[in-house]
Scaffold this motif. Structure first.
Motif, PDB file in Angstrom:
ATOM      1  N   LEU A  88      43.556  45.248  46.868  1.00  0.00           N
ATOM      2  CA  LEU A  88      42.711  46.472  46.480  1.00  0.00           C
ATOM      3  C   LEU A  88      43.459  47.457  45.473  1.00  0.00           C
ATOM      4  CD1 LEU A  88      39.688  47.352  46.718  1.00  0.00           C
ATOM      5  CD2 LEU A  88      40.547  48.768  48.816  1.00  0.00           C
ATOM      6  N   TYR A  89      44.727  47.629  46.268  1.00  0.00           N
ATOM      7  CA  TYR A  89      45.769  48.656  45.621  1.00  0.00           C
ATOM      8  C   TYR A  89      46.484  48.184  44.475  1.00  0.00           C
ATOM      9  CZ  TYR A  89      44.737  49.929  50.707  1.00  0.00           C
ATOM     10  OH  TYR A  89      44.280  50.185  51.861  1.00  0.00           O
ATOM     11  N   GLU A  90      47.010  47.054  44.691  1.00  0.00           N
ATOM     12  CA  GLU A  90      47.903  46.427  43.553  1.00  0.00           C
ATOM     13  C   GLU A  90      47.343  45.639  42.380  1.00  0.00           C
ATOM     14  OE1 GLU A  90      50.335  44.243  46.044  1.00  0.00           O
ATOM     15  OE2 GLU A  90      50.834  45.726  47.409  1.00  0.00           O
ATOM     16  N   ALA A  91      46.108  45.019  42.452  1.00  0.00           N
ATOM     17  CA  ALA A  91      45.612  44.047  41.561  1.00  0.00           C
ATOM     18  C   ALA A  91      45.010  44.805  40.292  1.00  0.00           C
ATOM     19  CB  ALA A  91      44.704  43.301  42.351  1.00  0.00           C
ATOM     20  N   PRO A  92      44.089  45.908  40.478  1.00  0.00           N
ATOM     21  CA  PRO A  92      43.507  46.355  39.249  1.00  0.00           C
ATOM     22  C   PRO A  92      44.778  47.449  38.801  1.00  0.00           C
ATOM     23  CG  PRO A  92      41.971  46.658  41.053  1.00  0.00           C
ATOM     24  CD  PRO A  92      43.282  46.066  41.624  1.00  0.00           C
ATOM     25  N   ALA A  93      44.863  47.638  37.627  1.00  0.00           N
ATOM     26  CA  ALA A  93      46.002  48.214  36.916  1.00  0.00           C
ATOM     27  C   ALA A  93      45.738  49.766  37.189  1.00  0.00           C
ATOM     28  CB  ALA A  93      46.106  47.818  35.448  1.00  0.00           C
ATOM     29  N   LYS A  94      46.911  50.330  37.575  1.00  0.00           N
ATOM     30  CA  LYS A  94      46.716  51.917  37.577  1.00  0.00           C
ATOM     31  C   LYS A  94      47.218  52.583  36.417  1.00  0.00           C
ATOM     32  CE  LYS A  94      48.375  51.964  42.552  1.00  0.00           C
ATOM     33  NZ  LYS A  94      48.252  50.703  42.729  1.00  0.00           N
ATOM     34  N   PRO A  95      46.967  53.910  35.989  1.00  0.00           N
ATOM     35  CA  PRO A  95      47.259  54.448  34.856  1.00  0.00           C
ATOM     36  C   PRO A  95      48.863  54.253  34.928  1.00  0.00           C
ATOM     37  CG  PRO A  95      45.959  55.890  36.090  1.00  0.00           C
ATOM     38  CD  PRO A  95      46.299  54.719  37.168  1.00  0.00           C
ATOM     39  N   GLU A  96      49.314  54.276  33.540  1.00  0.00           N
ATOM     40  CA  GLU A  96      50.577  53.709  33.060  1.00  0.00           C
ATOM     41  C   GLU A  96      51.791  55.018  33.840  1.00  0.00           C
ATOM     42  OE1 GLU A  96      53.911  51.858  31.854  1.00  0.00           O
ATOM     43  OE2 GLU A  96      51.977  51.420  31.721  1.00  0.00           O
ATOM     44  N   ALA A  97      51.089  56.234  33.805  1.00  0.00           N
ATOM     45  CA  ALA A  97      51.829  57.402  34.306  1.00  0.00           C
ATOM     46  C   ALA A  97      52.176  57.188  35.657  1.00  0.00           C
ATOM     47  CB  ALA A  97      51.041  58.626  34.355  1.00  0.00           C
ATOM     48  N   TYR A  98      51.605  56.465  36.554  1.00  0.00           N
ATOM     49  CA  TYR A  98      51.754  56.144  37.886  1.00  0.00           C
ATOM     50  C   TYR A  98      53.191  55.164  37.897  1.00  0.00           C
ATOM     51  CZ  TYR A  98      51.504  53.385  42.478  1.00  0.00           C
ATOM     52  OH  TYR A  98      51.692  52.822  43.726  1.00  0.00           O
ATOM     53  N   TYR A  99      53.136  54.230  37.185  1.00  0.00           N
ATOM     54  CA  TYR A  99      54.423  53.159  37.454  1.00  0.00           C
ATOM     55  C   TYR A  99      55.525  53.779  36.729  1.00  0.00           C
ATOM     56  CZ  TYR A  99      50.549  49.940  37.517  1.00  0.00           C
ATOM     57  OH  TYR A  99      49.505  49.330  38.168  1.00  0.00           O
ATOM     58  N   GLN A 100      55.418  54.859  35.696  1.00  0.00           N
ATOM     59  CA  GLN A 100      56.595  55.725  35.088  1.00  0.00           C
ATOM     60  C   GLN A 100      56.939  56.645  36.298  1.00  0.00           C
ATOM     61  OE1 GLN A 100      54.997  57.575  31.769  1.00  0.00           O
ATOM     62  NE2 GLN A 100      55.243  55.649  30.481  1.00  0.00           N
ATOM     63  N   GLU A 101      56.000  57.263  36.955  1.00  0.00           N
ATOM     64  CA  GLU A 101      56.327  58.436  38.236  1.00  0.00           C
ATOM     65  C   GLU A 101      57.104  57.473  39.284  1.00  0.00           C
ATOM     66  OE1 GLU A 101      57.298  61.665  40.354  1.00  0.00           O
ATOM     67  OE2 GLU A 101      56.616  61.469  38.182  1.00  0.00           O
ATOM     68  N   LYS A 102      56.642  56.330  39.750  1.00  0.00           N
ATOM     69  CA  LYS A 102      57.192  55.612  40.716  1.00  0.00           C
ATOM     70  C   LYS A 102      58.665  55.166  40.515  1.00  0.00           C
ATOM     71  CE  LYS A 102      55.827  51.892  43.808  1.00  0.00           C
ATOM     72  NZ  LYS A 102      55.032  50.834  44.088  1.00  0.00           N
TER      73      LYS A 102
END
Length: 254
Positions: A150-164
């Motif tokens: 539920l948290y990982e399969a649908p893609a998050k905004p690109e900014a999420y991955y950049q901030e992480k």
């Protein structure tokens, strides 16, 4: 025709399966009951090996499985202590076969649908692009519903991955939820989100609807039966009104 639906709890996850069962009872004529964790109720001696065989080893390799003794021992420990499991992706179809084999002979018929809510990440292979994709659910018997998915399969905004990534480079660890929520624009669910139970309701209903109608998902993005590929779509389908498109409202709306 389904007569009975059994849901299974995921005690280490932020998911209230009893609440989901109550919601389902209001929308169907079926008997709905809840049991404890599937991997406790239907455990058998070979289950750890089946989990090891279902492990995805490479996101771009269709072959799965690692039967080394250490891996099997890990899976045995994870079955006994689910809070220690994590960081592994499993072939959802292969895992579904393993859990189907674990069901009692008298409960495998589709008149009794089993829905296992799991604290494991599951995926399916994409022939179109030659890689594994994480999934929230795998439909069938038993249906698998992955809370991590539920948290990982649908893609998050690109900014999420950049901030992480930025936070990991600076501190060597993943950023706290508060940092992501405050610094990343857009709507998305993250681990242990308090909206987890509400969002999972639609994914459990998808399992029932598929077995009854043979239709896997709805094409309307505003319906709980929609298969969201991005987090904003998930929010729209599962957490906002209306709950259903006109066609499915006639079937499931209270």
């Amino acid at each position: 025709m389904i007569d009975r639906i059994t849901l299974y709890r995921a005690p280490t996850a932020e998911a209230d399966v009893d609440t989901i069962a109550g919601w389902l009872r209001e929308r169907t004529d079926h008997e709905v009951d809840v049991r404890d964790r599937f991997l406790d109720v239907h455990r058998h001696d070979g289950l750890a090996e089946r989990f090891a065989e279902a492990r995805v080893l490479d996101p771009y390799d269709r072959e799965t499985g690692n039967s080394m003794l250490g891996v099997v021992r890990y899976e045995e420990r994870a079955l006994e202590n689910p809070e220690r499991a994590g960081g592994v992706l499993y072939d959802g179809v292969e895992l579904q076969r393993a859990l189907n084999d674990a069901l009692p002979d008298g409960e495998r018929d589709l008149s009794h649908l089993h829905v296992a809510v799991l604290d494991r990440a599951i995926g399916t292979w994409g022939d179109h692009d030659g890689r594994w994709h994480k999934r929230v659910n795998v439909l069938g018997q038993p249906a698998l519903v992955s809370v991590p998915g539920l948290y990982e399969a649908p893609a998050k905004p690109e900014a999420y991955y950049q901030e992480k990534q930025r936070h990991a480079l600076l501190s060597g660890d993943a950023p706290p939820r508060e940092v992501l929520e405050n610094e990343v624009e857009g709507e998305f669910l993250i681990a242990d989100d308090p909206r987890t139970t509400e969002a999972l309701k639609g994914y459990v209903l998808q399992a029932l609807d598929y077995v009854e109608t043979g239709e896997p998902f709805c094409e309307d993005e505003r319906c709980r039966l929609y298969n969201a590929h991005r987090q904003p779509e998930l929010i729209e389908a599962q957490l906002r009104e209306p709950e259903f498109c006109a066609r499915h409202a006639e079937r499931y709306e209270v």
